[in-house]
Design an enzyme around this catalytic site. Sequence first.
Site, PDB file in Angstrom:
ATOM      1  N   ASP A   1       0.870  -1.156   0.000  1.00  0.00           N
ATOM      2  CA  ASP A   1       0.000   0.000   0.000  1.00  0.00           C
ATOM      3  C   ASP A   1       0.927   1.231   0.000  1.00  0.00           C
ATOM      4  O   ASP A   1       2.090   1.129   0.405  1.00  0.00           O
ATOM      5  CB  ASP A   1      -0.856  -0.046   1.273  1.00  0.00           C
ATOM      6  CG  ASP A   1      -1.650   1.205   1.469  1.00  0.00           C
ATOM      7  OD1 ASP A   1      -2.438   1.549   0.590  1.00  0.00           O
ATOM      8  OD2 ASP A   1      -1.476   1.856   2.524  1.00  0.00           O
TER       9      ASP A   1
ATOM     10  N   ASP B   1      -0.104   5.089   0.746  1.00  0.00           N
ATOM     11  CA  ASP B   1      -0.402   6.074   1.797  1.00  0.00           C
ATOM     12  C   ASP B   1      -0.432   5.402   3.180  1.00  0.00           C
ATOM     13  O   ASP B   1      -1.258   4.519   3.420  1.00  0.00           O
ATOM     14  CB  ASP B   1      -1.777   6.683   1.473  1.00  0.00           C
ATOM     15  CG  ASP B   1      -2.317   7.568   2.566  1.00  0.00           C
ATOM     16  OD1 ASP B   1      -1.676   8.588   2.845  1.00  0.00           O
ATOM     17  OD2 ASP B   1      -3.372   7.238   3.136  1.00  0.00           O
TER      18      ASP B   1
ATOM     19  N   GLY C   1      -7.347   4.143   2.797  1.00  0.00           N
ATOM     20  CA  GLY C   1      -7.519   3.084   1.804  1.00  0.00           C
ATOM     21  C   GLY C   1      -8.767   3.192   0.955  1.00  0.00           C
ATOM     22  O   GLY C   1      -8.863   2.526  -0.068  1.00  0.00           O
TER      23      GLY C   1
ATOM     24  N   ASN D   1      -3.194   9.613  -7.290  1.00  0.00           N
ATOM     25  CA  ASN D   1      -1.993  10.465  -7.290  1.00  0.00           C
ATOM     26  C   ASN D   1      -0.707   9.659  -7.085  1.00  0.00           C
ATOM     27  O   ASN D   1       0.345  10.230  -6.785  1.00  0.00           O
ATOM     28  CB  ASN D   1      -2.110  11.522  -6.191  1.00  0.00           C
ATOM     29  CG  ASN D   1      -3.221  12.523  -6.481  1.00  0.00           C
ATOM     30  OD1 ASN D   1      -3.178  13.216  -7.495  1.00  0.00           O
ATOM     31  ND2 ASN D   1      -4.219  12.593  -5.609  1.00  0.00           N
TER      32      ASN D   1
END
Length: 212
Positions: free
Chosen positions: A9, A11, A46, A118
């Site tokens: 993942d 972030d 998430g 992003n």
Amino acid sequence: MRYRGVIFDLDGVICYTDRYHYLAWKQIADREGIYFDEVINNRLRGVSRMQSLETILERAPRTYTDEEKHAMAEEKNQIYRSLLTRMSPADLPDDVKQILGILKKAGVRIAIGSSSRNTKLILKQIGLEDVFDAVSDGTNITHSKPDPEVFEKAAGMLHLPPGDCLVVEDAQAGVEAAFRGGFASAGVGEAANASKVTYPMESVRDLADIVL
Ligand code: B16
Ligand code: MG
């Protein structure tokens, strides 16, 4: 080695953009007079941008049209992206840098599995644009976490079945997505307390023992 692939993942795992998501949403919520704090912010981890907005609007004193919601999400994204421009390779945590090096040296294939649209910008800012073997993100999925799609696509790009991959997450929604897709998961932060997490971790440094 126990896993031939590791899907990270972004972030909250690779870097702390979660702080910037919070600051950007906080700016919108304050202006609209909607109560928003770090506990509510944890529920945004998430999940997609629009789902994040819907969660924040649970506390709103009035209803918003779809047009207004899209404008708010777009405005939040502009604030968030301007905060991202402050990031540099110095924002890549040392423990993350080290574990990526260890895994790559051992021949483990590594991928990103992020809900963020992003992702490419963030990877560029922190100097990781050419490090991952695959990048699956918010731009190539139709269903956000807790749907497993983003991890299934990442595993497909690595040419590995879910059983050969470990997902690394900081979010409950991400652990749930991994579980639904048949992936083992390693969790940091609040994901370490998720009931379905396979390996709760103190930090990403623990990955060497789990994977190799
Ligand atoms: P964007 P991850 C997620 O990233 C964030 O945790 C979540 O808070 C955000 O809403 C989502 O990305 C979408 O991000 O607005 O940049 O497209 O944890 O899946 O890497
Ligand atoms: Mg995350």
